[in-house]
Write a protein that holds these residues in place. Structure first.
Motif, short mmCIF file in Angstrom:
data_model
loop_
_atom_site.label_atom_id
_atom_site.label_comp_id
_atom_site.label_asym_id
_atom_site.label_seq_id
_atom_site.Cartn_x
_atom_site.Cartn_y
_atom_site.Cartn_z
N MET A 135 -117.49 9.50 -49.88
CA MET A 135 -117.36 10.95 -50.06
C MET A 135 -116.77 11.24 -51.43
SD MET A 135 -116.06 12.21 -46.32
CE MET A 135 -116.91 11.68 -44.84
N SER A 136 -116.90 12.51 -51.87
CA SER A 136 -116.44 12.82 -53.21
C SER A 136 -115.85 14.22 -53.28
CB SER A 136 -117.59 12.70 -54.20
OG SER A 136 -118.61 13.64 -53.90
N VAL A 137 -115.14 14.47 -54.39
CA VAL A 137 -114.57 15.77 -54.69
C VAL A 137 -115.29 16.30 -55.91
CG1 VAL A 137 -112.48 17.01 -55.39
CG2 VAL A 137 -112.32 15.13 -53.74
N GLU A 138 -115.77 17.52 -55.85
CA GLU A 138 -116.58 18.09 -56.92
C GLU A 138 -115.86 17.99 -58.27
OE1 GLU A 138 -118.95 22.22 -58.07
OE2 GLU A 138 -117.86 22.06 -56.17
N GLY A 139 -116.55 17.43 -59.24
CA GLY A 139 -116.01 17.32 -60.58
C GLY A 139 -115.14 16.10 -60.82
N LEU A 140 -114.75 15.41 -59.75
CA LEU A 140 -113.86 14.25 -59.89
C LEU A 140 -114.49 12.95 -59.41
CD1 LEU A 140 -110.45 15.79 -58.71
CD2 LEU A 140 -111.12 15.23 -61.06
N GLY A 141 -115.52 13.04 -58.61
CA GLY A 141 -116.18 11.84 -58.10
C GLY A 141 -115.58 11.36 -56.79
N ARG A 142 -115.76 10.09 -56.51
CA ARG A 142 -115.29 9.52 -55.25
C ARG A 142 -113.78 9.32 -55.30
NH1 ARG A 142 -117.47 4.19 -54.16
NH2 ARG A 142 -116.77 4.53 -52.02
N CYS A 143 -113.10 9.78 -54.25
CA CYS A 143 -111.63 9.79 -54.22
C CYS A 143 -111.14 9.13 -52.94
CB CYS A 143 -111.13 11.22 -54.32
SG CYS A 143 -109.33 11.39 -54.23
N VAL A 144 -110.10 8.31 -53.06
CA VAL A 144 -109.48 7.68 -51.89
C VAL A 144 -107.96 7.76 -52.01
CG1 VAL A 144 -109.45 5.36 -52.92
CG2 VAL A 144 -109.44 5.61 -50.43
N MET A 145 -107.29 8.02 -50.89
CA MET A 145 -105.83 7.99 -50.84
C MET A 145 -105.41 6.69 -50.17
SD MET A 145 -104.86 10.69 -52.37
CE MET A 145 -103.08 10.64 -52.04
N VAL A 146 -104.60 5.91 -50.88
CA VAL A 146 -104.09 4.65 -50.35
C VAL A 146 -102.76 4.93 -49.65
CG1 VAL A 146 -103.32 2.32 -50.92
CG2 VAL A 146 -105.22 3.35 -52.19
N ILE A 147 -102.66 4.52 -48.39
CA ILE A 147 -101.46 4.76 -47.59
C ILE A 147 -100.91 3.42 -47.12
CG2 ILE A 147 -100.49 5.91 -45.57
CD1 ILE A 147 -102.76 7.90 -45.64
N PRO A 148 -99.80 2.96 -47.71
CA PRO A 148 -99.21 1.70 -47.25
C PRO A 148 -98.42 1.93 -45.96
CG PRO A 148 -97.90 2.59 -49.03
CD PRO A 148 -99.05 3.54 -48.84
N THR A 149 -98.48 0.97 -45.04
CA THR A 149 -97.77 1.14 -43.77
C THR A 149 -97.01 -0.12 -43.38
OG1 THR A 149 -99.76 0.49 -42.53
CG2 THR A 149 -99.37 2.85 -42.84
N TYR A 150 -95.85 0.12 -42.80
CA TYR A 150 -95.11 -0.93 -42.10
C TYR A 150 -94.34 -0.24 -40.97
CZ TYR A 150 -92.23 -4.92 -40.97
OH TYR A 150 -91.63 -5.95 -40.29
N ASN A 151 -94.74 -0.52 -39.75
CA ASN A 151 -94.14 0.10 -38.57
C ASN A 151 -94.22 1.63 -38.62
OD1 ASN A 151 -93.58 -2.39 -37.50
ND2 ASN A 151 -91.38 -2.33 -37.88
N GLU A 152 -95.44 2.14 -38.76
CA GLU A 152 -95.66 3.59 -38.78
C GLU A 152 -96.55 4.03 -37.62
OE1 GLU A 152 -94.17 5.70 -40.49
OE2 GLU A 152 -93.40 4.70 -42.27
N SER A 153 -96.42 3.36 -36.47
CA SER A 153 -97.27 3.68 -35.31
C SER A 153 -97.05 5.11 -34.81
CB SER A 153 -97.00 2.69 -34.17
OG SER A 153 -95.66 2.74 -33.74
N GLU A 154 -95.86 5.66 -35.03
CA GLU A 154 -95.58 7.03 -34.59
C GLU A 154 -96.22 8.08 -35.49
OE1 GLU A 154 -91.41 7.82 -33.08
OE2 GLU A 154 -91.07 5.90 -34.10
N ASN A 155 -96.55 7.68 -36.72
CA ASN A 155 -96.98 8.66 -37.71
C ASN A 155 -98.43 8.53 -38.18
OD1 ASN A 155 -94.44 10.08 -38.13
ND2 ASN A 155 -93.69 8.19 -39.10
N LEU A 156 -99.00 7.35 -38.09
CA LEU A 156 -100.26 7.09 -38.80
C LEU A 156 -101.41 8.00 -38.37
CD1 LEU A 156 -101.72 5.49 -40.95
CD2 LEU A 156 -102.33 3.81 -39.19
N GLU A 157 -101.66 8.07 -37.08
CA GLU A 157 -102.79 8.88 -36.61
C GLU A 157 -102.59 10.35 -36.98
OE1 GLU A 157 -105.60 9.44 -32.65
OE2 GLU A 157 -103.73 8.30 -32.52
N TRP A 158 -101.36 10.81 -36.88
CA TRP A 158 -101.00 12.19 -37.21
C TRP A 158 -101.25 12.50 -38.68
CZ3 TRP A 158 -96.00 13.09 -39.80
CH2 TRP A 158 -95.67 14.44 -39.93
N ILE A 159 -100.81 11.59 -39.58
CA ILE A 159 -100.95 11.89 -41.01
C ILE A 159 -102.40 11.72 -41.47
CG2 ILE A 159 -100.49 9.59 -42.00
CD1 ILE A 159 -99.08 12.96 -43.25
N VAL A 160 -103.11 10.74 -40.93
CA VAL A 160 -104.52 10.57 -41.30
C VAL A 160 -105.34 11.77 -40.82
CG1 VAL A 160 -106.61 9.20 -40.93
CG2 VAL A 160 -104.44 8.05 -41.43
N GLY A 161 -105.05 12.26 -39.64
CA GLY A 161 -105.74 13.44 -39.12
C GLY A 161 -105.51 14.65 -40.00
#
Length: 249
Positions: free
Chosen positions: A1-27
């Motif tokens: 997927m892409s953002v108009e004018g910027l091209g393909r964009c990805v957000m890198v999210i490092p995790t360690y013991n984030e089971s309470e938060n991951l699905e919520w923040i990705v959503g």
């Protein structure tokens, strides 16, 4: 997927013991910016975060997962994610925390600013920026640390330790990621300094930073003081190297 004018964009999210938060923040991120992909880099979390990431990736082709075998520091996780993202051909590669302190709903501010910059930092300490739910001691430590960084390294970035960022692909290629040795919280300062040192354009946009509500913070007084010691050691060696280089020109 892409953002108009910027091209393909990805957000890198490092995790360690984030089971309470991951699905919520990705959503939240996928809802706020449907054109931005997500890459979870998990450091072999014992709480099952990696399995949650795999489930999210199975349900959404815009989500990918990098599984690491050990907890080797924030910078090491980001460097691994950057390498994978560059190899995958992304034009814009971002950073954000999994705990909700960086609000996906504000990512558009960084995307807009990247149109005229090489690195954009979501800043707590420029006009309009703020920090919510931090004790005074931690806020003073963070502000003081950033002031110290500016004086030590001679750069104007107000929030060099911030972790809500967007890099152009060309920026990451220019700053020699292979030479980066900082793996902990000094990593953010290191990359900002490398960007400034190469004459690239750094923009800071104000964000509202919110302290995590769920899960345990990875930052403590001990971690913060150790970070300052490492910044001092690293910063002084960088300044000395620059002085030597100037003498030999």
């Amino acid at each position: 997927m892409s953002v108009e004018g910027l091209g393909r964009c990805v957000m890198v999210i490092p995790t360690y013991n984030e089971s309470e938060n991951l699905e919520w923040i990705v959503g939240r991120l996928r809802a706020a910016q449907p054109g931005v992909d997500v890459m979870v880099v998990d450091d072999n979390s014992p709480d099952g975060t990696g399995a949650i990431a795999d489930r999210l990736a199975a349900a959404d082709p815009a989500v990918t997962v990098v599984h690491r075998t050990e907890k080797a520091g924030l910078g090491a996780a980001y460097l691994n994610g950057f390498d994978v993202a560059l190899a995958a051909g992304y034009d814009v590669i971002g950073e954000m925390d999994a705990d909700g302190s960086h609000q996906p709903e504000q990512l558009h501010l960084l995307l807009d600013a990247l149109r005229t910059a090489d690195l954009v930092i979501g800043s707590r300490y420029v006009s309009g920026g703020s920090v919510v739910n931090w004790p005074v001691q931690r806020l003073l430590l963070s502000r003081g640390g950033n002031l110290y960084v500016r004086l030590l390294l001679g750069m104007k970035v107000k929030d060099a330790t911030a972790g809500f960022r967007l890099f152009r692909r060309t920026t990451l290629e220019a700053i020699d990621l292979g030479a980066v040795r900082s793996t902990g919280y000094v990593f953010q300062t290191d990359l900002a300094y490398r960007t400034v040192s190469r004459g690239l354009r750094v923009a800071e946009v104000p964000i509202e930073f919110i302290e995590r509500e769920r899960g345990d913070s990875k930052m403590s007084g001990q971690v913060a003081s150790e970070s300052l010691r490492l910044i001092t050691r690293w910063g002084l060696s960088e300044r000395l190297a620059h002085l030597k280089a100037r003498r030999h020109r």
